[in-house]
Structures are given as C-alpha cells and as structure tokens.
Write a protein that holds these residues in place. Structure first.
Motif, PDB file in Angstrom:
ATOM      1  N   GLN A 129       0.848  -1.185   0.000  1.00 25.63           N
ATOM      2  CA  GLN A 129       0.000   0.000   0.000  1.00 25.63           C
ATOM      3  C   GLN A 129       0.890   1.243   0.000  1.00 25.63           C
ATOM      4  O   GLN A 129       1.918   1.276   0.672  1.00 25.63           O
ATOM      5  CB  GLN A 129      -0.919   0.016   1.227  1.00 25.63           C
ATOM      6  CG  GLN A 129      -1.864  -1.173   1.301  1.00 25.63           C
ATOM      7  CD  GLN A 129      -2.891  -1.195   0.178  1.00 25.63           C
ATOM      8  OE1 GLN A 129      -3.312  -0.145  -0.316  1.00 25.63           O
ATOM      9  NE2 GLN A 129      -3.290  -2.388  -0.241  1.00 25.63           N
ATOM     10  N   ASP A 130       0.460   2.261  -0.726  1.00 21.55           N
ATOM     11  CA  ASP A 130       1.267   3.462  -0.868  1.00 21.55           C
ATOM     12  C   ASP A 130       1.259   4.284   0.425  1.00 21.55           C
ATOM     13  O   ASP A 130       0.208   4.723   0.894  1.00 21.55           O
ATOM     14  CB  ASP A 130       0.741   4.307  -2.031  1.00 21.55           C
ATOM     15  CG  ASP A 130       1.609   5.536  -2.274  1.00 21.55           C
ATOM     16  OD1 ASP A 130       2.809   5.508  -1.955  1.00 21.55           O
ATOM     17  OD2 ASP A 130       1.068   6.536  -2.791  1.00 21.55           O
ATOM     18  N   THR A 133       0.347   8.391   0.028  1.00 19.70           N
ATOM     19  CA  THR A 133      -1.033   8.826  -0.225  1.00 19.70           C
ATOM     20  C   THR A 133      -1.980   8.368   0.885  1.00 19.70           C
ATOM     21  O   THR A 133      -3.201   8.417   0.716  1.00 19.70           O
ATOM     22  CB  THR A 133      -1.535   8.277  -1.565  1.00 19.70           C
ATOM     23  OG1 THR A 133      -1.508   6.836  -1.537  1.00 19.70           O
ATOM     24  CG2 THR A 133      -0.680   8.768  -2.723  1.00 19.70           C
ATOM     25  N   LYS A 136      -5.007  10.801   2.095  1.00 13.70           N
ATOM     26  CA  LYS A 136      -6.093  10.977   1.133  1.00 13.70           C
ATOM     27  C   LYS A 136      -6.842   9.668   0.906  1.00 13.70           C
ATOM     28  O   LYS A 136      -8.065   9.658   0.723  1.00 13.70           O
ATOM     29  CB  LYS A 136      -5.536  11.523  -0.182  1.00 13.70           C
ATOM     30  CG  LYS A 136      -5.018  12.955  -0.060  1.00 13.70           C
ATOM     31  CD  LYS A 136      -4.497  13.477  -1.383  1.00 13.70           C
ATOM     32  CE  LYS A 136      -4.006  14.917  -1.250  1.00 13.70           C
ATOM     33  NZ  LYS A 136      -3.470  15.456  -2.529  1.00 13.70           N
ATOM     34  N   ARG A 137      -6.104   8.565   0.909  1.00 12.47           N
ATOM     35  CA  ARG A 137      -6.782   7.277   0.744  1.00 12.47           C
ATOM     36  C   ARG A 137      -7.648   6.944   1.954  1.00 12.47           C
ATOM     37  O   ARG A 137      -8.727   6.362   1.817  1.00 12.47           O
ATOM     38  CB  ARG A 137      -5.768   6.167   0.483  1.00 12.47           C
ATOM     39  CG  ARG A 137      -5.138   6.256  -0.902  1.00 12.47           C
ATOM     40  CD  ARG A 137      -4.343   5.019  -1.270  1.00 12.47           C
ATOM     41  NE  ARG A 137      -3.229   4.775  -0.370  1.00 12.47           N
ATOM     42  CZ  ARG A 137      -3.215   3.850   0.594  1.00 12.47           C
ATOM     43  NH1 ARG A 137      -4.272   3.067   0.770  1.00 12.47           N
ATOM     44  NH2 ARG A 137      -2.157   3.693   1.365  1.00 12.47           N
ATOM     45  N   GLU A 140     -10.953   8.641   1.550  1.00 14.21           N
ATOM     46  CA  GLU A 140     -11.820   7.940   0.603  1.00 14.21           C
ATOM     47  C   GLU A 140     -12.323   6.623   1.189  1.00 14.21           C
ATOM     48  O   GLU A 140     -13.480   6.241   0.973  1.00 14.21           O
ATOM     49  CB  GLU A 140     -11.075   7.685  -0.714  1.00 14.21           C
ATOM     50  CG  GLU A 140     -10.808   8.952  -1.504  1.00 14.21           C
ATOM     51  CD  GLU A 140     -10.364   8.685  -2.934  1.00 14.21           C
ATOM     52  OE1 GLU A 140     -10.456   7.519  -3.389  1.00 14.21           O
ATOM     53  OE2 GLU A 140      -9.942   9.638  -3.615  1.00 14.21           O
ATOM     54  N   GLN A 159     -10.354   9.636  -6.377  1.00 12.87           N
ATOM     55  CA  GLN A 159      -9.025   9.750  -6.973  1.00 12.87           C
ATOM     56  C   GLN A 159      -8.253   8.445  -6.867  1.00 12.87           C
ATOM     57  O   GLN A 159      -7.534   8.060  -7.800  1.00 12.87           O
ATOM     58  CB  GLN A 159      -8.246  10.870  -6.270  1.00 12.87           C
ATOM     59  CG  GLN A 159      -6.825  11.050  -6.800  1.00 12.87           C
ATOM     60  CD  GLN A 159      -6.062  12.140  -6.062  1.00 12.87           C
ATOM     61  OE1 GLN A 159      -6.618  12.848  -5.208  1.00 12.87           O
ATOM     62  NE2 GLN A 159      -4.784  12.286  -6.381  1.00 12.87           N
ATOM     63  N   HIS A 160      -8.422   7.727  -5.758  1.00 13.05           N
ATOM     64  CA  HIS A 160      -7.632   6.527  -5.506  1.00 13.05           C
ATOM     65  C   HIS A 160      -8.437   5.232  -5.619  1.00 13.05           C
ATOM     66  O   HIS A 160      -7.859   4.166  -5.824  1.00 13.05           O
ATOM     67  CB  HIS A 160      -6.995   6.614  -4.119  1.00 13.05           C
ATOM     68  CG  HIS A 160      -6.064   7.770  -3.966  1.00 13.05           C
ATOM     69  ND1 HIS A 160      -4.783   7.754  -4.461  1.00 13.05           N
ATOM     70  CD2 HIS A 160      -6.240   8.999  -3.398  1.00 13.05           C
ATOM     71  CE1 HIS A 160      -4.194   8.910  -4.193  1.00 13.05           C
ATOM     72  NE2 HIS A 160      -5.055   9.680  -3.555  1.00 13.05           N
ATOM     73  N   TYR A 161      -9.748   5.312  -5.470  1.00  8.37           N
ATOM     74  CA  TYR A 161     -10.598   4.122  -5.546  1.00  8.37           C
ATOM     75  C   TYR A 161     -11.785   4.428  -6.442  1.00  8.37           C
ATOM     76  O   TYR A 161     -12.399   5.494  -6.343  1.00  8.37           O
ATOM     77  CB  TYR A 161     -11.096   3.718  -4.158  1.00  8.37           C
ATOM     78  CG  TYR A 161      -9.985   3.417  -3.175  1.00  8.37           C
ATOM     79  CD1 TYR A 161      -9.301   2.199  -3.215  1.00  8.37           C
ATOM     80  CD2 TYR A 161      -9.622   4.359  -2.215  1.00  8.37           C
ATOM     81  CE1 TYR A 161      -8.284   1.930  -2.322  1.00  8.37           C
ATOM     82  CE2 TYR A 161      -8.602   4.087  -1.318  1.00  8.37           C
ATOM     83  CZ  TYR A 161      -7.928   2.883  -1.376  1.00  8.37           C
ATOM     84  OH  TYR A 161      -6.916   2.626  -0.496  1.00  8.37           O
TER      85      TYR A 161
END
Length: 290
Positions: A129-130, A133, A136-137, A140, A159-161
């Motif tokens: 996992q990043d 980010t 922000k993740r 979300e 943006q991510h999902y």
C-alpha cells in the motif's frame, strides 16, 4: 466518564479472561492496537518517543483486532470494542469494511472503529500500500465503508478508488461510529471533518485539553459543532477522580488505560491483570459513576 481497557502488549491467551472480567465489573470497552508485522530493524523511526525507539519488545503479541473482537464479543454481553489505533490505509477498503461489518453484527453493535493513517512505512510497503497517499486514501476509505455498510447497491469514483455499482452484505443494522486518532494537525482536522470522535496519544492533560479546543474550532469551521463527538484520551499525568473530572469537563468522554500499571507496574501476570481490572473498577469507575 467512560473507561476503556487497553490490551496493548498483552498475551492473546490472556484476553478472554481479561474481557470477561472487564465485562462483569463495569468497563465501557476494550481496545486493541494494531501491527501486522514487527520488523527487526525500523527504517521509519517510531514518532511517539524521543529516541525513535518502539514502546514494545520483539515478539510482543499483536492479534488481528477484528478476529479478536469477534471472538471476545461471543463471550461477553455488554462490553464494547474499539481500537488504539487501527491503521486504515494499510489495508484494502473492501476487506476492512467486510471485517468490521461482520464484527458489528456478531457483537450486537458493540463496535467503535478508531482509525489512524499510520507511521510505519515498512509495514505499508510489505502490505503493498502506498505510504505517501495514506491520508487521502483514508479519507476515501471512510466514505467507501459508510457506503458499503448501507447494504445497498453503491458506486464510488474517487481519486484513488473507483468501482461500479455493487453491494456488500450482511450490512450492520446500526451506525458504526468512526473515531480518528493522531496528534498532528492533519489528524485533528480529519477528526473534526469526518469523525464521530478523536483519540489522543499518551499526552499530558494540558496537551489533551488544548487539542480538544483546537478540534472544536475545526468542527465549527466544518459546520459540525453540534453533532455528537467523543474523545478517548490517554493522560500521562491524571490518576485521580478529580483529575479525570477536569478532563471530562474539558470534553474527554473516555479514558484509555492499562489498570494493572496502577497497582503492580508493568506485569505479564494475568491474575494480577484481572485483579487490576477489578480494583480499578472499584476505585475509579464506581467513584466517577456516583
């Protein structure tokens, strides 16, 4: 004032006995910390100690919190379960939503999710996992979980999902509160913006109260100042009913503690731990509930 029993650094084999004792003598909840693995060498310094060293020894038990909560919910009747803290963006949002929803159903809605964005880049990389980010993740993921927990067909385009219409069941039949942990400004803003509560780190009472005041300012900015809001605090300097009352007056609703430390110091003796759980209930929980 409610009291939450921290299980950090405890042996998994002791937790069933401790949970039953806490359930019987008036504790509000039991809380679980979260690490998937414990690298021998840290590339990311631990941020909550001055020297960057961890607060625990190698080979400390870190049970999966949702497996543990499901197991303990089946042998208790009123005790609630929460986290200090569950590292949300280290996971897949669908698997997390499924595990928490299942635990909520099994426990008859005795689950409070308390999340953070994490500090260990090592673990994020191992779980693919990043790390960069993660904030922000996490935002979300909170939106996604709340959609999935409706049990209806939902879709998401962030943006991510992103995903097309789908449903996840069984869905919880009651609202699952989400508390946000962390002492950074970003964490406090997240708690104010999307959370139903905030969780402190081990801090002085003055620091905790100052953080609450800051969060209340942010909540007003977001137009959420009139919504219910909990605070679970771990004071490093408050050990009397009067000290707890001061925190309560400043907005603290839950005290997180390891009660055996008050009577025996650091111990791995489960008999002493259970005695500490019961004695603390008599000395503090009973005194503050009068």
């Amino acid at each position: 004032m409610h009291f939450v029993l921290s299980t950090s650094f405890s042996s998994v084999t002791d937790l069933k006995k401790i949970a039953i004792a806490a359930d019987e003598c008036g504790w509000e909840a039991m809380s679980f910390s979260d690490h998937v693995v414990n690298p021998e060498k840290l590339n990311t310094p631990y941020p909550y100690t001055e020297n960057g060293e961890r607060r625990w020894q190698s080979f400390t038990d870190w049970p999966d919190p949702w497996v543990m909560i499901g197991a303990l919910a089946s042998i208790t009747t009123r005790l609630k379960f929460t986290n200090n803290i569950f590292v949300l963006p280290m996971r897949n949002p669908f698997l997390v939503a499924k595990a928490i929803s299942t635990a909520a159903i099994i426990s008859d809605n005795r689950v409070i999710l308390a999340i953070g964005v994490g500090w260990s880049k090592d673990e994020f990389e191992l779980l693919q996992q990043d790390f960069h980010t993660r904030g922000k993740r996490a935002d979300e993921m909170i939106e996604i979980m709340r959609l999935l927990w409706t049990g209806k067909f939902v879709e998401y385009h962030g943006q991510h999902y992103q995903f097309p219409p789908l449903e996840m069941n069984p869905a919880p039949n009651a609202y699952i509160p989400i508390w946000v942990g962390g002492i950074s400004d970003a964490a406090m803003r997240r708690a104010a913006r999307v959370g139903d509560g905030w969780v402190s780190d081990l801090q002085t009472s003055d620091d905790i109260l100052a953080s609450i005041a800051k969060i209340q300012v942010y909540r007003k900015e977001y137009g959420r100042e009139n919504l219910p809001f909990s605070v679970m605090a771990t004071p490093s300097d408050a050990f009397t009913p009067d000290a707890y009352k001061r925190l309560e007056e400043g907005g603290v609703s839950h005290i997180l503690t390891q009660p055996w430390a008050f009577y025996y110091g650091d111990t791995q003796d489960v008999v002493k731990k259970i005695d500490g759980v019961k004695r603390y209930a008599d000395d503090y929980i009973a005194a503050l509930s009068r």
